[in-house]
Motif scaffolding. Structure first.
Motif, PDB file in Angstrom:
ATOM      1  N   PHE A 298      36.613  30.802  79.751  1.00  0.00           N
ATOM      2  CA  PHE A 298      37.176  29.571  79.182  1.00  0.00           C
ATOM      3  C   PHE A 298      37.971  28.820  80.234  1.00  0.00           C
ATOM      4  O   PHE A 298      38.381  29.383  81.252  1.00  0.00           O
ATOM      5  N   ASN A 299      38.165  27.568  79.986  1.00  0.00           N
ATOM      6  CA  ASN A 299      38.951  26.679  80.829  1.00  0.00           C
ATOM      7  C   ASN A 299      39.765  25.771  79.929  1.00  0.00           C
ATOM      8  O   ASN A 299      39.224  25.244  78.957  1.00  0.00           O
ATOM      9  N   ALA A 300      41.033  25.596  80.229  1.00  0.00           N
ATOM     10  CA  ALA A 300      41.807  24.553  79.561  1.00  0.00           C
ATOM     11  C   ALA A 300      41.703  23.306  80.433  1.00  0.00           C
ATOM     12  O   ALA A 300      42.089  23.340  81.601  1.00  0.00           O
TER      13      ALA A 300
ATOM     14  N   HIS B 259      46.675  43.435  80.361  1.00  0.00           N
ATOM     15  CA  HIS B 259      45.555  42.539  80.072  1.00  0.00           C
ATOM     16  C   HIS B 259      44.376  42.831  80.988  1.00  0.00           C
ATOM     17  O   HIS B 259      44.555  42.941  82.213  1.00  0.00           O
TER      18      HIS B 259
ATOM     19  N   SER C 129      34.781  23.484  78.594  1.00  0.00           N
ATOM     20  CA  SER C 129      35.874  24.416  78.265  1.00  0.00           C
ATOM     21  C   SER C 129      35.402  25.853  78.068  1.00  0.00           C
ATOM     22  O   SER C 129      36.244  26.753  77.972  1.00  0.00           O
ATOM     23  N   ASN C 130      34.088  26.079  78.040  1.00  0.00           N
ATOM     24  CA  ASN C 130      33.597  27.446  77.818  1.00  0.00           C
ATOM     25  C   ASN C 130      32.359  27.738  78.659  1.00  0.00           C
ATOM     26  O   ASN C 130      31.553  26.854  78.935  1.00  0.00           O
TER      27      ASN C 130
ATOM     28  N   ALA D 279      39.384  36.815  79.328  1.00  0.00           N
ATOM     29  CA  ALA D 279      40.367  37.736  78.745  1.00  0.00           C
ATOM     30  C   ALA D 279      39.570  38.678  77.869  1.00  0.00           C
ATOM     31  O   ALA D 279      39.086  38.291  76.807  1.00  0.00           O
TER      32      ALA D 279
ATOM     33  N   LEU E  52      44.623  31.562  85.387  1.00  0.00           N
ATOM     34  CA  LEU E  52      45.633  32.313  84.635  1.00  0.00           C
ATOM     35  C   LEU E  52      46.888  32.599  85.467  1.00  0.00           C
ATOM     36  O   LEU E  52      47.868  33.111  84.943  1.00  0.00           O
TER      37      LEU E  52
ATOM     38  N   ASP F 243      41.894  25.702  71.603  1.00  0.00           N
ATOM     39  CA  ASP F 243      41.598  25.942  73.019  1.00  0.00           C
ATOM     40  C   ASP F 243      41.867  27.416  73.298  1.00  0.00           C
ATOM     41  O   ASP F 243      42.920  27.947  72.936  1.00  0.00           O
ATOM     42  N   ALA F 244      40.908  28.074  73.940  1.00  0.00           N
ATOM     43  CA  ALA F 244      41.019  29.521  74.158  1.00  0.00           C
ATOM     44  C   ALA F 244      42.191  29.865  75.074  1.00  0.00           C
ATOM     45  O   ALA F 244      42.878  30.868  74.871  1.00  0.00           O
ATOM     46  N   GLN F 245      42.424  29.032  76.087  1.00  0.00           N
ATOM     47  CA  GLN F 245      43.481  29.338  77.047  1.00  0.00           C
ATOM     48  C   GLN F 245      44.862  29.181  76.417  1.00  0.00           C
ATOM     49  O   GLN F 245      45.789  29.927  76.737  1.00  0.00           O
TER      50      GLN F 245
ATOM     51  N   ASN G  69      39.375  28.934  68.172  1.00  0.00           N
ATOM     52  CA  ASN G  69      39.589  30.132  68.981  1.00  0.00           C
ATOM     53  C   ASN G  69      40.692  31.005  68.419  1.00  0.00           C
ATOM     54  O   ASN G  69      41.651  30.502  67.819  1.00  0.00           O
TER      55      ASN G  69
ATOM     56  N   PHE H 187      45.392  32.335  74.367  1.00  0.00           N
ATOM     57  CA  PHE H 187      45.705  33.469  75.248  1.00  0.00           C
ATOM     58  C   PHE H 187      47.110  33.336  75.833  1.00  0.00           C
ATOM     59  O   PHE H 187      47.873  34.305  75.892  1.00  0.00           O
TER      60      PHE H 187
ATOM     61  N   SER I 180      38.292  31.255  83.327  1.00  0.00           N
ATOM     62  CA  SER I 180      39.110  32.439  83.077  1.00  0.00           C
ATOM     63  C   SER I 180      38.433  33.334  82.053  1.00  0.00           C
ATOM     64  O   SER I 180      37.605  32.889  81.271  1.00  0.00           O
TER      65      SER I 180
END
Lengths: 422, 422
Positions: free
Chosen positions: B218-220, B361, B77-78, B351, B234, A190-192, A78, A195, B349
């Motif tokens: 996305f998700n962490a 953002h 995660s996505n 972005a 977020l 990881d995308a989060q 990512n 970000f 989330s």
């Protein structure tokens, strides 16, 4: 990796996946940084080995080093890329910005919070959405754009080559995905986490910078027999096969050496970002042989046309028994290889919804390349010119160039040499 | 998970991470589906255990089952979420669409390509950008929106409860992130794999559907002692703590039972999607105690205010020694818990760059909830109303509701019962 194996040492801080990814360029650098092993200093100066920040974070890339992370680091899955407009008026304030960012960048790359909460009556010093995650191989890469040198007088420190890219045939560049005074490239698995890094760095600079544009992107990194392969773009072709491998090659192609640039940029690199819309629906109606003739490679294997292995030599002059070129002279790779310039591709795909008027995917490539001089990209892009068969399927809509600083030594800060009076 | 351990069986097709994630709802379902074990049939009918598709793919979720995947499946995660407009004119053509999608969905969830290339002179049957990746726990979830029933006459099969959500206080709903005839929710542990699935399903339906809107998210997912935790949004607060756990609870809250809905929807669920912009810059200027009073929970632990554990009971009537409510009566969770309705939150989330006019953002939450009846969401959202402190920090900009079919039995196709003449 080779040296690692010889020494029989496997650092606990380096995850299996991370180790496995360390097959390309930059691998040794990270391994050294993370483990602090002393036996393999030949590639780098001792200074940089000593810069390990002693973090015990999992899946971390070292912030300190001769070059910035996120350039030769194996591509993560990512990216969050931010281009910033500077609001402060003095060089002192600008320097302060980079000084403030430096320890924050170290914390973020260690997977730590920016600072501890001391008091519930104040806003959290860290925005917190990455809590519980490890470092996820986060890399942060900082650069400065041509417009910054119009806002601040750096005298003869301004490199002549740092200027907006010329207009190329078929470009449809939009200002809201282009240019900027400062860039921060955040890449992570990881995308989060990516970000979160941008958000916190921008927040630290609140009132001093504002965001001009940003773009999230992703890469699928295929694992084969435990080793990472070259990622595929949204046209399903491998992207990055011809990248430089190893530090010596990177020093030749990617990182400016002492005779080649201004002293503050030695060990640095130019980042070129191009937001390239890919017309997926048109591509998806195109026959496989035509797709392959467009790239000059086979789709599934990534091999040059007429060959079988991804890393087989790309011999663009090769002819068949009829005397005709095997790799079409209008293919992307033929034209790109017709000039001597090389660069490091480190691109990510993006998918940003639907184009309202057509219902088509608003998707494509956040093309990112690193090179010691923008002219390397310009020479290749000029060679592609109007001839490139790829032009039927893509539109360049964003463009930016940034001079990325050399790596940071412990005790120093990002971009210090730009501000020094030397 | 418990049953797995009792039996001492660990299926090779299920990765370590996947197994570790199987601690929440739906876990047993997947494990059974993937392993075909016969000893733990009590929870599900034998029919559904028999539906295993025998794929040997890594990190795969089973397509077949009593309920669709991607609902009680632990959050990946996505996400790539697509809302489609149907272009075909007859129910026969519409049925054909779902018939065509079914084997493609199976292939995609198995990490296989849609079909093999037989001839280089035709476009590839699979767009190819997921080649080399495993299944990445891809789930595909299909639903139909209220507008579909305006285009096609399904007689009394139209459920009365399937209609656009009412306007809620402070809603600023934009059509270009709202509604749709059909939704496809693709979730995976890799963003490109999720996008690839949507792209190929839309491509298969080329000329028959067009995309109305889509959104990547996305998700962490934090791992603690090898177990997945609740993801954070977020605003850094955990999202999904109160979700139903286990099939029995899901059957109570999430999946419509035979007496509760039209026969074609038994085992199905309503998906509600809300694109909620989060004003991160405002939030980030808010003191931690105010943030916690807004949610009604502690940020770091996720515990109800005044408690210490994430899963400690949320007792909204609890008072302190002064007789005042411990959890503020304007907090999000107080208001949500003031009504009896429950639902399953499965949000991601997003972005999506920068808001041009402000440099802020463009980010927030692709809120997704599943419930057996949209009135569950409506009751909670009405309770939040104008009182919810959260309103200062968020704006709802997109809204959609879809009736998601029950799971598919092998030999059947997605949504078959909607088209049957029974």
């Amino acid at each position: 990796m080779t040296e690692e194996k010889k020494n029989g040492v496997m650092d606990k801080k380096v995850s299996r996946r991370n180790m496995l990814k360390m097959t390309g360029i930059g691998a040794a650098g990270i391994a050294i940084g993370a483990s602090g092993m002393g036996g393999i200093l030949s590639t780098f100066g001792k200074d940089f080995v000593a810069e390990d920040d002693d973090s015990t974070a999992k899946n971390k890339v070292n912030f300190y080093g001769k070059n910035q992370p996120g350039i030769t680091t194996p591509a993560q899955s990512n990216i969050y890329f931010a281009s910033l407009t500077v609001l402060v008026k003095t060089k002192e304030e600008l320097q302060k910005l980079f000084k403030d960012w430096t320890p924050a960048a170290v914390k973020l790359m260690n997977g730590e919070k920016i600072a501890a909460q001391t008091n519930d009556m104040v806003p959290p010093p860290d925005t917190g959405e990455a809590k519980g995650m490890d470092a996820q191989n986060l890399t942060l890469t900082f650069g400065v754009g041509p417009s910054l040198f119009k806002k601040f007088d750096f005298g003869d420190k301004k490199p002549a080559e740092l200027k907006n890219l010329p207009h190329f045939p078929k470009d449809q560049i939009e200002e809201n995905y282009s240019h900027g005074d400062i860039c921060i490239q955040a890449c992570a698995d990881d995308a989060q986490v990516a970000f979160h890094a941008i958000r916190n760095l921008v927040r630290i600079a609140s009132g001093r910078v504002t965001m001009k544009w940003s773009q999230a992107g992703f890469n699928a990194v295929p694992m084969t027999d435990g080793k990472p392969g070259t990622p595929r773009n949204l046209f399903a072709f491998k992207d990055g096969t011809e990248n430089p491998r190893g530090q010596a090659d990177a020093d030749k192609v990617v990182f400016a050496q002492s005779s080649e640039t201004k002293s503050w940029l030695v060990g640095g690199s130019y980042l070129i970002a191009r937001r390239i819309q890919m017309h997926l629906e048109t591509w998806d109606r195109t026959a496989l042989d035509e797709q392959e003739a467009t790239f000059g490679r086979h789709r599934d294997s990534g091999a040059p046309i007429g060959k079988t292995g991804e890393f087989d030599a790309m011999e663009i002059d090769r002819k068949d028994e009829k005397g005709e070129l095997v790799v079409p002279d209008t293919s992307h790779v033929f034209l790109a290889k017709s000039v001597k310039s090389r660069l490091l591709r480190r691109s990510f795909s993006y998918a940003s919804g639907v184009i309202d008027s057509t219902g088509a995917h608003d998707a494509g490539l956040l093309f990112i390349s690193f090179q010691k001089d923008p002219k390397q990209f310009i020479e290749i892009q000029n060679s592609l010119g109007r001839m490139d068969k790829m032009n039927e399927y893509i539109t360049h809509r964003g463009s930016a160039v940034f001079a990325c600083f050399p790596g940071v030594k412990k005790g120093s800060f990002i971009g210090e040499a730009l501000f020094s009076t030397l």
